[in-house]
Design an enzyme around this catalytic site. Structure first.
Site, PDB file in Angstrom:
ATOM      1  N   GLU A   1      28.291  -6.215   9.755  1.00  0.00           N
ATOM      2  CA  GLU A   1      29.375  -5.280   9.412  1.00  0.00           C
ATOM      3  C   GLU A   1      28.886  -3.948   8.846  1.00  0.00           C
ATOM      4  O   GLU A   1      29.371  -3.477   7.821  1.00  0.00           O
ATOM      5  CB  GLU A   1      30.345  -5.955   8.429  1.00  0.00           C
ATOM      6  CG  GLU A   1      30.942  -7.239   8.980  1.00  0.00           C
ATOM      7  CD  GLU A   1      31.792  -8.001   7.963  1.00  0.00           C
ATOM      8  OE1 GLU A   1      31.981  -7.490   6.840  1.00  0.00           O
ATOM      9  OE2 GLU A   1      32.255  -9.098   8.304  1.00  0.00           O
TER      10      GLU A   1
ATOM     11  N   GLU B   1      32.759 -16.092  14.822  1.00  0.00           N
ATOM     12  CA  GLU B   1      33.594 -16.511  13.694  1.00  0.00           C
ATOM     13  C   GLU B   1      35.049 -16.677  14.139  1.00  0.00           C
ATOM     14  O   GLU B   1      35.970 -16.128  13.543  1.00  0.00           O
ATOM     15  CB  GLU B   1      33.502 -15.491  12.550  1.00  0.00           C
ATOM     16  CG  GLU B   1      32.081 -15.200  12.104  1.00  0.00           C
ATOM     17  CD  GLU B   1      31.991 -14.188  10.972  1.00  0.00           C
ATOM     18  OE1 GLU B   1      32.988 -14.018  10.227  1.00  0.00           O
ATOM     19  OE2 GLU B   1      30.919 -13.560  10.812  1.00  0.00           O
TER      20      GLU B   1
END
Length: 360
Positions: free
Chosen positions: A157, A264
């Protein structure tokens, strides 16, 4: 009663009942349904490795990711302290049962201990000091699990959500600029040359962020940084992403020669919300309605069809948590609002969406 009479009687009953006596074939498990496509994984903690959840994991999945145990804060809370217990338990469980393991993650702006960025006086450290600490951390962790973890989420991220910015404004970028990203991959490759190394992010299907992630990845690939794949987190909802957006993202990233993993996966039953956590409103229901169930079933069906069609690019799909019994979405972004984002309900039973995934 003779054997011939018994046989005739049974035959007559079978003919009378038609298909009623045909053996009912069990539905394939996730890992069996996709054995010719890619591994099917699940994010776990030590609590999931015993009892009924462990039985479900072993029946349905063939890959594990540590939900939290390998993140920098939990595993390396102080400069000279490593907490190996939970991470070791997950890796040992996987080894015992023949499961693959993905490592998550080596460098992130969250769940990172403050000591990493500051000196003895609490002031920010220099770029040289921070990179040395990053190298020490990555070397220690990756070396410990060398040969046991086949793939690492190396940097997590790093791209900002704001379309007007590029890198996320974190202590990493404040101190190191973008240099920490390439260095993290280099350090991981040095520690385990055989591990597959991945950049991992969310909202990868939204054009603005997708294109900035592509820009970062292309820079790394062009510089011959040892990066092998990109992780599309797949924190989606019954409303997004659309099929075209998902297909475009997979094609765009794989055009760089990178493999794609869905790292995820969960499908929230609520619309996406941006911003901080909030409290549940008095007028807000968290019932799992028939409409939600239908939309979730359709979304899972559609995304897995795309995964199968893109099997040359996709090398794994990992669900984020085992069942609706526990999901991180139960507390984010709305504290105390129950979510139902997975293929198994709170009693560990397959939901309707499950059958859309395994029957094709």
């Amino acid at each position: 009663m003779t054997q011939r009479f018994i046989y005739s009687a049974l035959l007559g009953t079978t003919l009378l009942l038609g298909t009623a006596l045909k053996p009912q074939l069990a539905e394939p498990t996730l890992k069996d349904a996709y054995k010719n496509f890619f591994p099917i994984g699940v994010a776990v903690g030590p609590r999931n490795l015993v009892g009924p959840e462990a039985e479900l994991i072993l029946r349905q999945f063939n890959s594990l990711t540590a939900e939290n145990a390998m993140k920098m804060g939990p595993i390396h809370p102080e400069e000279n302290t490593y907490n190996w217990k939970d991470a070791d338990a997950i890796v040992d469980f996987a080894k015992k049962h023949g499961l693959k393991v993905r490592g998550h993650n080596l460098c992130w702006h969250q769940q990172t201990p403050k000591w990493l960025f500051t000196d003895a006086e609490g002031k920010p450290v220099s770029k040289e000091v921070l990179l040395k600490r990053l190298k020490d951390h990555i070397t220690e962790v990756v070396t410990r699990y060398k040969g046991k973890i086949y793939q690492w989420d190396v940097v997590n991220e790093a791209i900002d959500d704001n379309a007007q910015k590029f890198l996320r404004d974190s202590p990493w970028s404040q101190i190191c600029g973008d240099e920490f990203i390439a260095k993290a991959f280099e350090y991981a490759h040095e520690a385990d040359p055989n591990a597959q190394l991945v950049y991992n992010d969310y909202n990868t299907e939204r054009p603005s962020k997708r294109d900035r992630i592509y820009q970062l990845l292309k820079k790394l690939v062009d510089a011959k940084v040892p990066i092998h794949g990109v992780g599309l987190q797949g924190h989606w909802s019954i409303y997004e992403p659309g099929e075209l957006a998902l297909e475009t993202a997979i094609d765009k990233f794989s055009s760089l020669g990178l493999k794609v993993q869905i790292t995820e996966l969960d499908v929230s039953v609520y619309p996406a919300e941006q911003g901080d956590r909030r409290a549940k409103r008095p007028d807000e229901s968290d019932a799992f309605t028939p409409d939600m169930e239908q939309k979730q079933m359709e979304q899972y069906r559609n995304v897995f069809r795309i995964f199968r069609e893109k099997k040359k690019a996709i090398t794994g799909v990992t669900f984020w948590n085992v069942s609706d019994k526990h999901s991180w979405l139960d507390t984010y972004p709305v504290a105390g609002r129950k979510n139902y984002p997975l293929l198994f309900d709170a009693n560990l039973k397959p939901k309707k969406a499950y059958y859309e995934v395994v029957k094709f």
